[in-house]
Design an enzyme around this catalytic site. Structure first.
Site, short mmCIF file in Angstrom:
data_model
loop_
_atom_site.label_atom_id
_atom_site.label_comp_id
_atom_site.label_asym_id
_atom_site.label_seq_id
_atom_site.Cartn_x
_atom_site.Cartn_y
_atom_site.Cartn_z
N TYR A 161 0.82 -1.21 0.00
CA TYR A 161 0.00 0.00 0.00
C TYR A 161 0.86 1.26 0.00
O TYR A 161 0.66 2.15 0.83
CB TYR A 161 -0.95 -0.01 1.20
CG TYR A 161 -2.06 -1.02 1.02
CD1 TYR A 161 -3.19 -0.70 0.27
CD2 TYR A 161 -1.96 -2.30 1.55
CE1 TYR A 161 -4.20 -1.62 0.07
CE2 TYR A 161 -2.97 -3.23 1.35
CZ TYR A 161 -4.08 -2.88 0.62
OH TYR A 161 -5.08 -3.79 0.41
N LYS A 195 -1.28 -15.89 8.87
CA LYS A 195 -0.47 -15.01 9.73
C LYS A 195 0.36 -15.72 10.81
O LYS A 195 1.47 -16.13 10.52
CB LYS A 195 -1.36 -13.91 10.30
CG LYS A 195 -1.77 -12.92 9.20
CD LYS A 195 -2.21 -11.58 9.74
CE LYS A 195 -2.20 -10.52 8.66
NZ LYS A 195 -3.50 -10.22 8.06
N ASP A 204 -13.07 -15.95 9.00
CA ASP A 204 -11.71 -15.60 8.63
C ASP A 204 -10.93 -15.29 9.91
O ASP A 204 -11.04 -14.20 10.47
CB ASP A 204 -11.74 -14.40 7.68
CG ASP A 204 -10.35 -13.91 7.29
OD1 ASP A 204 -9.36 -14.38 7.88
OD2 ASP A 204 -10.26 -13.04 6.40
N TYR A 215 -11.89 -6.95 6.51
CA TYR A 215 -10.72 -7.08 5.65
C TYR A 215 -10.43 -8.56 5.44
O TYR A 215 -10.32 -9.30 6.42
CB TYR A 215 -9.48 -6.38 6.24
CG TYR A 215 -8.27 -6.58 5.36
CD1 TYR A 215 -8.13 -5.86 4.17
CD2 TYR A 215 -7.30 -7.53 5.67
CE1 TYR A 215 -7.06 -6.08 3.32
CE2 TYR A 215 -6.21 -7.76 4.82
CZ TYR A 215 -6.10 -7.03 3.65
OH TYR A 215 -5.05 -7.25 2.80
C1 LIG Z 1 -3.99 -10.31 6.69
C2 LIG Z 1 -5.36 -10.83 6.50
C3 LIG Z 1 -5.74 -11.48 5.31
C4 LIG Z 1 -4.81 -11.63 4.13
O1 LIG Z 1 -3.69 -12.39 4.41
P1 LIG Z 1 -2.38 -12.28 3.48
O2 LIG Z 1 -1.45 -13.31 4.03
O3 LIG Z 1 -1.89 -10.86 3.65
O4 LIG Z 1 -2.80 -12.56 2.09
C5 LIG Z 1 -7.02 -11.97 5.23
N1 LIG Z 1 -7.89 -11.83 6.24
C6 LIG Z 1 -7.55 -11.23 7.40
C7 LIG Z 1 -8.56 -11.15 8.51
C8 LIG Z 1 -6.29 -10.69 7.56
O5 LIG Z 1 -5.97 -10.06 8.70
#
Ligand SMILES: *Cc1c(COP(=O)(O)O)cnc(C)c1O
Length: 424
Positions: free
Chosen positions: A16, A273, A244, A143
């Site tokens: 970004y 992550k 997610d 997100y």
């Molecule tokens: C960081 C994140 C993603 C994307 O993960 P990347 O490894 O950056 O592609 C998707 N969902 C959530 C909730 C996130 O925090």
């Protein structure tokens, strides 16, 4: 001779960022909770490299596991071949995740894990002969990643959907839950989502959301009661639920998975992550037996996805070592102690003119401002304070490695208080 920063600005993109990213700092090495800059300065890390480095940097147990894997089998294609580290991480994810999730698809980043979950939801309804069910419903302020499918369910405003209009799937957005973590969820709080579910049930494949904590879309903590109700509403409407947990997984919110706050099992669960403790990139999508059985019975008979680096042995070895550390259980006290200390030490921010809200959940502390910060001013100020804090928009927040000591955490909170007090 050019400096590292000059060379960087000539050829490198950052996340970004404009082509020539500013401000920018060169990192020479990292150890424990400290980043060492090129110029010799040391910063206490308040970001865990975006939620991932939960055991700090260069943890000896993770390094040993990587070394061992490196000398046996760094990577092998996953089509038609399998190996111990991948099978073991999948077994453990199934054992640790909410009851009912039974099968794991490994991938290489969070965004891809989300794409996989969306694809599985679409293939599920195809298999059931309900091919019209192919839209998604989500809540504003979310997100889910930067690839096109994931982007289509990010908050339309902060995700700048306007830029990509015509190339993005048009999904449905409910108001974000206003009920805070501590609050009950009233009927009115969920009326918008309930209405959309009811109205569009025949075209909806799944609801996708971040359970309890909306991360990069606003660092917002909402009521477990809301999540429980979403699960019930999805069941009633015949719509799958995708959780997610890429940011929230592995203890960050005080529970191993954030879904546990509400005691629910989603139909699909995404992790990433912190899965490898921040050393290598690895993500996973977990499904129920019902979803995987339906995919097997569908027209394709297979799930249509397969990354080249799927099941990376090195990444799986790191993930197994990270889970070994988590299974010792010390994270529980660490996360709760970080939360207690953040609550006390960030409280002084609440009365500052620039501050709109202060909130803490698990090992996450957020100072929300009235106006977006100017990174070109505040980023060097945080570095001056000896801490690595990376605000976005109006949000100054910290989620330090779990093993941070109280004195180091105080450096972070003091630095945040100092920098925020100078704003506005
Ligand atoms: C960081 C994140 C993603 C994307 O993960 P990347 O490894 O950056 O592609 C998707 N969902 C959530 C909730 C996130 O925090």
């Amino acid at each position: 001779m050019s400096t590292l920063l000059e060379r960087d600005r000539r050829v490198v993109w950052h996340p970004y960022a404009a082509p020539e990213a500013r401000p920018l700092f060169g990192v020479e090495s990292a150890q424990g909770v400290r980043l060492r800059l090129e110029d010799g300065r040391e910063l206490v890390d308040g970001m865990s490299s975006w939620w991932s480095a939960i055991h700090g940097y260069r943890h000896p147990r993770i390094e040993a596991a990587l070394e061992d894997q490196l000398h046996r089998l760094p990577h092998v294609m996953f089509g038609g071949l399998t190996h111990e580290s991948a099978v073991r991480i999948c077994e453990r994810l199934v054992a640790l995740s909410p009851e009912g999730l039974e099968r794991v698809f490994l991938s290489d980043s969070g965004s891809v894990a989300v794409e996989v979950a969306i694809k599985m939801a679409l293939q599920f309804w195809q298999s059931k002969g309900r091919a019209k069910k192919r839209r998604l419903l989500t809540i504003r302020g979310g997100y889910h990643g930067d690839t096109f499918g994931a982007m289509s369910v990010c908050d339309p405003v902060t995700g700048m959907h306007g830029l990509f209009e015509g190339n993005l799937a048009t999904n449905l957005f409910a108001e974000r839950p206003v009920c805070r973590f501590e609050d009950a969820c009233e009927d009115a709080d969920i009326a918008d989502l309930a209405g959309l579910l009811e109205k569009h049930r025949d075209e909806l494949a799944a609801v996708i959301l971040e359970p309890i904590v909306q991360g990069a879309g606003g660092m917002w903590f909402y009521s477990p009661d809301y999540l429980t109700r979403v699960r019930t509403l999805c069941d009633e409407a015949g719509v799958l639920l995708i959780a997610d947990e890429i940011a929230t997984g592995f203890g960050r919110t005080g529970r191993f998975f954030a879904c546990e706050h509400a005691g629910i099992t989603p139909d699909l669960l995404c992790v990433g992550k912190a899965l490898t403790g921040g050393t290598l990139t690895l993500a996973a999508t977990l499904t129920t037996g019902e979803v995987s059985a339906a995919l097997a019975e569908g027209e394709a008979g297979v799930f249509m996805h397969g990354p080249t680096f799927m099941g990376s042995a090195l990444a799986c070895a790191a993930a197994n070592a990270s889970l070994d550390l988590l299974e010792e259980g010390i994270w529980r006290e660490q996360v709760s102690a970080i939360g207690d200390q953040l609550r006390v030490e960030l409280e002084a921010c609440r009365s500052m003119p620039a501050v709109a809200d202060v909130r803490v959940l698990g090992a996450i502390g957020v100072v929300e401002l009235h106006e977006p910060v100017d990174l070109s001013i505040v980023q060097p100020e945080f570095v001056e304070q000896g801490i690595w804090i990376r605000p976005f928009g109006a949000l100054v927040y910290t989620m330090p490695p779990y093993l941070i000591e109280s004195d180091d955490l105080s450096l972070i909170t003091r630095g945040i208080r100092e920098v925020v007090s100078r704003i506005g």
